[in-house]
Scaffold this active site. Structure first.
Site, PDB file in Angstrom:
ATOM      1  N   GLU A 119       9.684   4.069 -18.582  1.00 22.30           N
ATOM      2  CA  GLU A 119       9.435   4.337 -17.158  1.00 22.30           C
ATOM      3  C   GLU A 119       9.788   3.119 -16.309  1.00 22.30           C
ATOM      4  O   GLU A 119       8.928   2.545 -15.640  1.00 22.30           O
ATOM      5  CB  GLU A 119       7.957   4.653 -16.933  1.00 22.30           C
ATOM      6  CG  GLU A 119       7.405   5.768 -17.775  1.00 22.30           C
ATOM      7  CD  GLU A 119       5.936   5.537 -18.132  1.00 22.30           C
ATOM      8  OE1 GLU A 119       5.313   4.607 -17.596  1.00 22.30           O
ATOM      9  OE2 GLU A 119       5.424   6.291 -18.971  1.00 22.30           O
ATOM     10  N   ARG A 165       5.819  -7.464   0.187  1.00 29.70           N
ATOM     11  CA  ARG A 165       5.687  -8.212  -1.065  1.00 29.70           C
ATOM     12  C   ARG A 165       5.384  -9.717  -0.871  1.00 29.70           C
ATOM     13  O   ARG A 165       4.508 -10.240  -1.543  1.00 29.70           O
ATOM     14  CB  ARG A 165       6.924  -8.012  -1.959  1.00 29.70           C
ATOM     15  CG  ARG A 165       7.195  -6.532  -2.294  1.00 29.70           C
ATOM     16  CD  ARG A 165       8.186  -6.331  -3.424  1.00 29.70           C
ATOM     17  NE  ARG A 165       7.640  -6.743  -4.686  1.00 29.70           N
ATOM     18  CZ  ARG A 165       7.869  -7.881  -5.271  1.00 29.70           C
ATOM     19  NH1 ARG A 165       8.730  -8.740  -4.744  1.00 29.70           N
ATOM     20  NH2 ARG A 165       7.292  -8.201  -6.403  1.00 29.70           N
ATOM     21  N   TYR A 171       1.874 -10.479  -2.458  1.00 27.61           N
ATOM     22  CA  TYR A 171       1.928 -11.090  -3.800  1.00 27.61           C
ATOM     23  C   TYR A 171       2.486 -12.513  -3.779  1.00 27.61           C
ATOM     24  O   TYR A 171       2.806 -13.046  -4.841  1.00 27.61           O
ATOM     25  CB  TYR A 171       2.854 -10.290  -4.737  1.00 27.61           C
ATOM     26  CG  TYR A 171       2.662  -8.805  -4.763  1.00 27.61           C
ATOM     27  CD1 TYR A 171       1.545  -8.223  -5.346  1.00 27.61           C
ATOM     28  CD2 TYR A 171       3.638  -7.971  -4.230  1.00 27.61           C
ATOM     29  CE1 TYR A 171       1.401  -6.845  -5.382  1.00 27.61           C
ATOM     30  CE2 TYR A 171       3.505  -6.591  -4.263  1.00 27.61           C
ATOM     31  CZ  TYR A 171       2.370  -6.037  -4.841  1.00 27.61           C
ATOM     32  OH  TYR A 171       2.235  -4.672  -4.880  1.00 27.61           O
ATOM     33  N   CYS A 227       0.974  -9.369  14.075  1.00 23.54           N
ATOM     34  CA  CYS A 227      -0.062 -10.335  14.444  1.00 23.54           C
ATOM     35  C   CYS A 227      -0.969 -10.672  13.260  1.00 23.54           C
ATOM     36  O   CYS A 227      -2.138 -10.291  13.228  1.00 23.54           O
ATOM     37  CB  CYS A 227      -0.860  -9.795  15.615  1.00 23.54           C
ATOM     38  SG  CYS A 227       0.219  -9.490  17.011  1.00 23.54           S
ATOM     39  N   GLU A 228      -0.408 -11.324  12.285  1.00 24.27           N
ATOM     40  CA  GLU A 228      -1.132 -11.778  11.091  1.00 24.27           C
ATOM     41  C   GLU A 228      -0.444 -13.063  10.639  1.00 24.27           C
ATOM     42  O   GLU A 228       0.793 -13.087  10.560  1.00 24.27           O
ATOM     43  CB  GLU A 228      -0.951 -10.781   9.922  1.00 24.27           C
ATOM     44  CG  GLU A 228      -1.446  -9.396  10.157  1.00 24.27           C
ATOM     45  CD  GLU A 228      -2.824  -9.146   9.576  1.00 24.27           C
ATOM     46  OE1 GLU A 228      -3.376 -10.024   8.896  1.00 24.27           O
ATOM     47  OE2 GLU A 228      -3.342  -8.057   9.850  1.00 24.27           O
TER      48      GLU A 228
END
Ligand code: LLP
Length: 432
Positions: free
Chosen positions: A287, A326, A330, A356-357
């Site tokens: 998979e 990502r 992470y 806004c972060e």
């Protein structure tokens, strides 16, 4: 980085200049290479050729209908994790009978849908799930094929948020309990024990964790095979890719870039696993998600502003964490290259989005060519877990997606219109 490469000082995807795509379709824009998709599928398929095997692309990595159609045309089945994904398989022209259904939270409605469509196997993550599948199958007068996802309790040494094969995780059934569960499931009238499944995590770049987990689980699979009429053993996905700079090193392909040195390839993966799996005499399922689609996609963005503070050079672009989460989620690395090569001394830069972060960044303190307003960039290796994890946070519409094949390029998802973001929302009656 197979089919994204410089021709002269222009970045190309296959036979098309990426800048021409940015101008034609706007930014932020996801661009996918059909050839890379096919090539990576075939690389894996060929490496496993001496085994009776079947690849089920983990469509959670990229579920664009065209991407799926390309892979279905290569013969791929799909690993789905919701009824929605199975509906996408059908919409893309895939075959539900070549699909497996994973996930810890399958609802009755999802189980019913998958049973009616003839799913190849439910990969079960708990005993109550098996009981529920049996109940739904009995109601529909069907026999449900299942496999149990074995948690081998082997650490995959990858990012904590994407490791799945230890008892710290919610996934699978503990190795020690599996035999008893097969015995109990075998007594359920509407259950067929079709296989055994395993998946230890994602973005694993060395063979050892795969080898260790297969070695650990194999005797159990042999035992179960002797007792029940099993057809398959699924060894999951998880093959990692090169995210590190490949193009910057001048390599035309990441397979031959310095970053790829020592990394597991389909050939080295197969060389370790084939001798273990061959004597088993079961069909082997895989998979893979990221391996097939990761390097096949790039996120193209335009510089809105360059802002210098006392300490930093901020390159503010029109893509943001809502388009590609990502790096924020992470701390993931994506190579960032200009669509038109630039000269001059590199400047240590933070490439950031407009959300806004403060977590909304694509890289920090990275030496990049001097950039200015209107310059265009590509974030490479963004084909897996890119668009599929996008959101409309800050009421930012979802990006468009384009598929390239040779000199052809076509929109495979229209840019979302802003009004579509609140379609379905209502002002409550008492507020009117
Ligand atoms: N099989 C199962 C049961 C899985 O849970 C997954 C991924 C796969 C296969 C495919 O794994 P792959 O070959 O793509 O490594 N969003 C994260 C990755 C999450 C992976 C979830 N499960 C990221 O962006 O790194």
């Amino acid at each position: 980085m197979h089919d994204f490469r410089y021709v002269g000082n222009q970045l190309f995807c296959e036979g098309v200049s990426v800048d021409s795509l940015a101008r034609k379709f706007g930014t932020p824009l996801y661009v996918y290479s059909q050839h890379t998709l096919e090539d990576h599928f075939k690389k894996l398929d060929t490496a496993l050729a001496s085994l009776d095997h079947h690849i089920c692309f983990a469509m959670k990595a990229n579920s664009n209908l065209s991407v799926m159609r390309v892979l279905a045309n290569c013969g791929s089945g799909f690993d789905v994790v919701s009824a929605g994904e199975l509906q996408r398989v059908i919409a893309a022209g895939g075959d539900p009978k070549k699909c497996v259904f994973a996930g810890v939270a399958k609802s009755e409605a999802e189980i019913e849908f998958a049973l009616r469509k003839g799913i190849y196997s439910f990969n079960c993550e708990s005993e109550p799930e098996i009981v529920r599948i049996n109940k739904v199958a009995a109601r529909l007068k069907k026999i449900a094929p299942i496999a149990v996802r074995v948690n081998p309790n082997v650490a995959a040494k990858t990012h904590a948020k994407i490791t799945t094969g230890t008892y710290e995780n919610k996934f699978g059934i503990a190795f020690e309990e599996v035999e008893a569960i097969y015995a109990r499931a075998n007594k359920l009238k509407n259950i067929q024990l079709r296989g055994v499944q395993m998946h230890i995590g994602s973005q694993i770049t060395e063979t050892t964790p795969f080898e260790l987990s297969v070695k650990k689980v194999l005797p159990l699979v042999q035992q179960l095979k002797a007792k029940y009429a099993l057809e398959f053993f699924s060894i999951g996905g998880g093959l990692g890719i090169v995210y590190e700079p490949a193009l910057a090193s001048g390599a035309t392909s990441w397979w031959n870039s310095p970053a790829a040195k020592g990394i597991m390839t389909p050939a080295t993966y197969a060389a370790k696993l084939l001798p273990l799996l061959q004597p088993l005499g079961l069909k082997i399922l895989m998979e893979p998600g990221r391996f097939i689609v990761g390097n096949a996609g790039a996120l193209v963005t335009k510089v809105e502003y360059v802002k210098r503070t006392g300490k930093k050079n901020f390159v503010i672009v029109d893509a943001a964490m809502n388009d590609l989460i990502r790096p924020a989620f992470y701390d993931a690395y994506h190579e960032i290259v200009p669509l038109k090569k630039k000269g001059g001394a590199p400047i240590s830069s933070d490439v950031v989005g407009g959300v806004c972060e403060s977590g909304d960044y694509f890289c920090k303190d990275r030496p990049l060519a001097k950039l200015g307003e209107g310059d265009t960039l590509a974030l490479l290796s963004a084909g897996a877990y890119g668009f599929v994890m996008a959101s409309t946070y800050n009421t930012r519409p979802l990006a468009a997606e384009v598929l390239v094949s040779g000199k052809n390029a076509g929109v495979v998802r229209e840019r979302q219109k802003v009004v579509e973001i609140w379609k379905g929302e209502k002002v409550a009656a008492w507020l009117k």
